[in-house]
Design an enzyme around this catalytic site. Structure first.
Site, PDB file in Angstrom:
ATOM      1  CB  CYS A 252      -0.896  -0.046   1.241  1.00 56.56           C
ATOM      2  SG  CYS A 252      -1.696   1.507   1.623  1.00 56.56           S
ATOM      3  CD1 TRP A 290      -5.644  -3.537   5.191  1.00 57.99           C
ATOM      4  CD2 TRP A 290      -3.788  -4.564   4.489  1.00 57.99           C
ATOM      5  NE1 TRP A 290      -5.084  -2.758   4.212  1.00 57.99           N
ATOM      6  CE2 TRP A 290      -3.932  -3.370   3.766  1.00 57.99           C
ATOM      7  CE3 TRP A 290      -2.683  -5.379   4.213  1.00 57.99           C
ATOM      8  CZ2 TRP A 290      -3.026  -2.970   2.791  1.00 57.99           C
ATOM      9  CZ3 TRP A 290      -1.788  -4.974   3.240  1.00 57.99           C
ATOM     10  CH2 TRP A 290      -1.958  -3.787   2.549  1.00 57.99           C
ATOM     11  NE  ARG A 321     -13.242   0.259   1.334  1.00 53.86           N
ATOM     12  CZ  ARG A 321     -13.720  -0.113   0.147  1.00 53.86           C
ATOM     13  NH1 ARG A 321     -14.871   0.337  -0.265  1.00 53.86           N
ATOM     14  NH2 ARG A 321     -13.041  -0.922  -0.628  1.00 53.86           N
ATOM     15  CB  SER A 340      -1.416   7.889   4.771  1.00 50.28           C
ATOM     16  OG  SER A 340      -1.889   8.523   3.604  1.00 50.28           O
ATOM     17  CE1 TYR A 387      -4.928   2.207  -5.291  1.00 45.82           C
ATOM     18  CE2 TYR A 387      -3.318   3.984  -5.155  1.00 45.82           C
ATOM     19  CZ  TYR A 387      -3.697   2.677  -4.881  1.00 45.82           C
ATOM     20  OH  TYR A 387      -2.844   1.844  -4.215  1.00 45.82           O
TER      21      TYR A 387
HETATM   22  N1  LIG Z   1      -6.813   7.755   2.694  1.00 42.34           N
HETATM   23  C1  LIG Z   1      -6.291   6.597   3.238  1.00 42.34           C
HETATM   24  C2  LIG Z   1      -6.312   5.459   2.236  1.00 42.34           C
HETATM   25  C3  LIG Z   1      -5.888   4.169   2.842  1.00 42.34           C
HETATM   26  C4  LIG Z   1      -6.275   2.998   1.938  1.00 42.34           C
HETATM   27  O1  LIG Z   1      -7.087   3.128   1.012  1.00 42.34           O
HETATM   28  N2  LIG Z   1      -5.677   1.865   2.204  1.00 42.34           N
HETATM   29  C5  LIG Z   1      -6.021   0.686   1.440  1.00 42.34           C
HETATM   30  C6  LIG Z   1      -4.779  -0.081   1.049  1.00 42.34           C
HETATM   31  S1  LIG Z   1      -3.853   0.725  -0.188  1.00 42.34           S
HETATM   32  C7  LIG Z   1      -6.832  -0.244   2.300  1.00 42.34           C
HETATM   33  O2  LIG Z   1      -6.494  -0.487   3.427  1.00 42.34           O
HETATM   34  N3  LIG Z   1      -7.906  -0.787   1.741  1.00 42.34           N
HETATM   35  C8  LIG Z   1      -8.705  -1.772   2.385  1.00 42.34           C
HETATM   36  C9  LIG Z   1     -10.182  -1.535   2.128  1.00 42.34           C
HETATM   37  O3  LIG Z   1     -10.548  -0.510   1.541  1.00 42.34           O
HETATM   38  O4  LIG Z   1     -10.960  -2.396   2.549  1.00 42.34           O
HETATM   39  C10 LIG Z   1      -4.898   6.937   3.637  1.00 42.34           C
HETATM   40  O5  LIG Z   1      -4.260   7.689   2.885  1.00 42.34           O
HETATM   41  O6  LIG Z   1      -4.481   6.494   4.690  1.00 42.34           O
END
Ligand SMILES: N[C@@H](CCC(=O)N[C@@H](CS)C(=O)NCC(=O)O)C(=O)O
Length: 535
Positions: A252, A290, A321, A340, A387
């Site tokens: 990620c 995860w 999520r 993040s 994305y």
């Molecule tokens: N805006 C969030 C995005 C985090 C994100 O989308 N993480 C993804 C992995 S790249 C995730 O955990 N996705 C799991 C899901 O959506 O179920 C950040 O920048 O922290």
């Protein structure tokens, strides 16, 4: 031709899978659904229940609802206030019983169904499934006879040497799918058949994509908002070394940002903020992707997956999520943030100690405005732009996102032709936020997400490439990610984009110019130790 066969093959598999699902889930409801479809019925939407009372019993007097009443009760009692749609005969009101007496909360409104999806699914799925099953049986019978006939009579007879015969006998059987087109060719025009299959497949695909990546009406990806936005350094989360833990996943890019801050500021190594690595495996996780692996268990709660961590820290369990990165407070047992950019800002500026590494500031006041200005366009055009390309479900949405990526790359290359880093002479938060996207670009975002077109490569932007190599050469950066693992994860785990899960041959670190031995030496003082501290 190969594409055509593939299409048929997958559509048949889809149809079969759907038939099974359909039979399992829909059979009990079928008659009911039909009776609703053929009659004029009404739909009640959006009862707004007050948030104060935790559980309600909904009484629906004089109402002949077509789903069991306890289903309705269950939904509201468990989930609290939220809109629920159910079918009912016309009536006037919905009563909600609660400790202070029954109260009227809304009334039914008439709305006819114009697009009976249930009907389409009810008819088309079994038909496709039936055709699939019949043709499978037909094919099985046919294939064995075919093979015998081909090998024994026509061809083998023509061959002179025994080695040629052996070679032919050992030729593997060829799977030509269910041969549906041959089977149905005389009954249905091919255009009708292929058109229907395509439509159906696209429908399923778009539903899966929307689950993976929420879409707006134009088919453009809408990144969800992330709920936890607290800060370290407040009374709820005091600045204490060793108190915070962050969960990260290697593939990620958003997690990679956080790994970079930890490494560059020595936060992990010096024990100020600990971290653990998640495994990207939706088959192991109970929600989202995860999970923890046996060799890398959860060091804080011993959880099986990230969802259990969220559930542990959110009273009553967590419904959204379960995304990474996730920064938690191990003392108050709460979530600090799962965004993040906020985590990077916090960990990039806070001083847990006065050690030399801890002093490095990624967002120095003197450069704050510049950093904000760069972040403001790099995020939509590049970080999220890639994305938006990969998760677009229409050509128009993809075109707009792809144009943004190309413009963003041109602008970055131009900027970096004038200065070593995005905000001048120093590596700052702006560089850190771009780096994870840049290092994944040539092997994932360009070929897989078609970001900017499938042909773009950071290597072809001389200034951007020089910058990427220079950043990677900074102390500790090279150890913050495993590029091969990231590539594998994208191609294998994003099922709707890559159902075959084939991982292409990706460029190596050397080809990307990121092999540590070939990197230019990192220049001294690119962090804020030498940066002015006032605006
Ligand atoms: N805006 C969030 C995005 C985090 C994100 O989308 N993480 C993804 C992995 S790249 C995730 O955990 N996705 C799991 C899901 O959506 O179920 C950040 O920048 O922290």
């Amino acid at each position: 031709m190969a594409g055509h066969n593939m299409l048929l093959y997958y559509s048949q598999l889809w149809a079969l899978a759907l038939v099974c699902l359909f039979v399992g889930y829909q059979f009990g409801n079928t008659l009911n659904q039909f009776s609703i479809l053929w009659s004029s019925f009404v739909e009640f939407q959006g009862i707004n229940l007050p948030k104060t009372t935790p559980s309600y019993t909904i009484a629906l007097p004089s109402m002949d609802i077509t789903r069991p009443q306890q289903d309705v009760q269950h939904q509201y009692a468990i989930n609290g206030p939220r809109a629920k749609t159910f079918h009912a005969q016309p009536t006037t009101s919905v009563m909600v019983a609660h400790p202070h007496g029954a109260k009227e909360y809304g009334s039914l409104q008439e709305r006819r169904h114009t697009l009976p999806w249930e009907f389409i699914i009810l008819i088309i799925v079994p038909c496709l499934g039936g055709i699939g099953l019949v043709s499978l049986a037909w094919k099985r019978l046919h294939m064995s006879t075919d093979t015998k006939v081909q090998h024994s009579e026509s061809q083998v007879a023509l061959l002179s040497t025994s080695s040629q015969k052996e070679e032919l006998q050992s030729t593997p059987k060829v799977d030509k799918g269910f041969n549906i087109l041959e089977l149905t060719g005389s009954l249905v025009p091919q255009s009708l058949f292929v058109g229907t299959v395509k439509w159906f497949w696209r429908f399923i695909w778009s539903r899966m994509m929307a689950e993976l990546a929420p879409q707006d009406k134009t088919g453009a990806y809408q990144r969800p908002t992330y709920g936890f936005q607290e800060e370290i350094g407040t009374s709820a989360h005091p600045l204490e070394s060793g108190r915070y833990h962050v969960y990260l996943g290697n593939p990620c890019p958003w997690c990679h940002r956080v790994a970079l801050v930890l490494a560059l500021r020595g936060l992990d190594a010096e024990g100020h903020v600990s971290s653990s690595l998640l495994l990207d495996d939706p088959m192991k996780a109970s929600r989202g992707g995860w999970a923890f692996s046996e060799d890398r268990p959860d060091p804080i709660y011993g959880a099986q997956d990230l969802r259990q961590v969220y559930d542990q820290l959110v009273p009553g369990g967590y419904k959204g999520r379960c995304t990474a990165p996730l920064l938690i407070d191990t003392v108050s047992q709460t979530i600090v943030s799962n965004e993040s950019s906020a985590i990077v800002r916090m960990l990039g500026t806070l001083r847990f100690s006065s050690s030399a590494k801890g002093l490095r500031d990624l967002y120095p006041p003197a450069l704050a405005d510049k950093i904000d200005a760069v972040n403001d366009w790099v995020y939509p055009k590049i970080n999220n732009g890639v994305y938006r390309c990969g998760f677009a479900t229409t050509q128009g949405a993809y075109n707009a996102a792809s144009k943004d990526v190309r413009e963003g790359l041109d602008r970055l290359d131009d900027l970096l032709s004038k200065q070593p880093f995005l905000c001048g002479d120093y590596f700052t938060e702006a560089d850190l936020r771009l780096l994870p996207t840049a290092v994944r670009f040539d092997s994932v975002y360009s070929p897989f997400f078609k970001a900017g077109g499938s042909h773009l490569r950071i290597r072809d932007y001389p200034n951007l490439w020089r910058w990427m190599r220079q950043c990677t050469a900074l102390d500790g950066v090279g150890r913050t990610f495993d590029l091969e693992d990231a590539q594998r994860s994208y191609y294998q785990q994003l099922f709707p984009l890559s159902p075959g899960a084939i991982v292409p041959t990706c460029p190596t670190l050397t080809e990307l110019g990121l092999d540590p031995s070939g990197l230019p030496p990192a220049s001294e003082g690119v962090f804020s130790l030498q940066q002015p501290q006032t605006r």
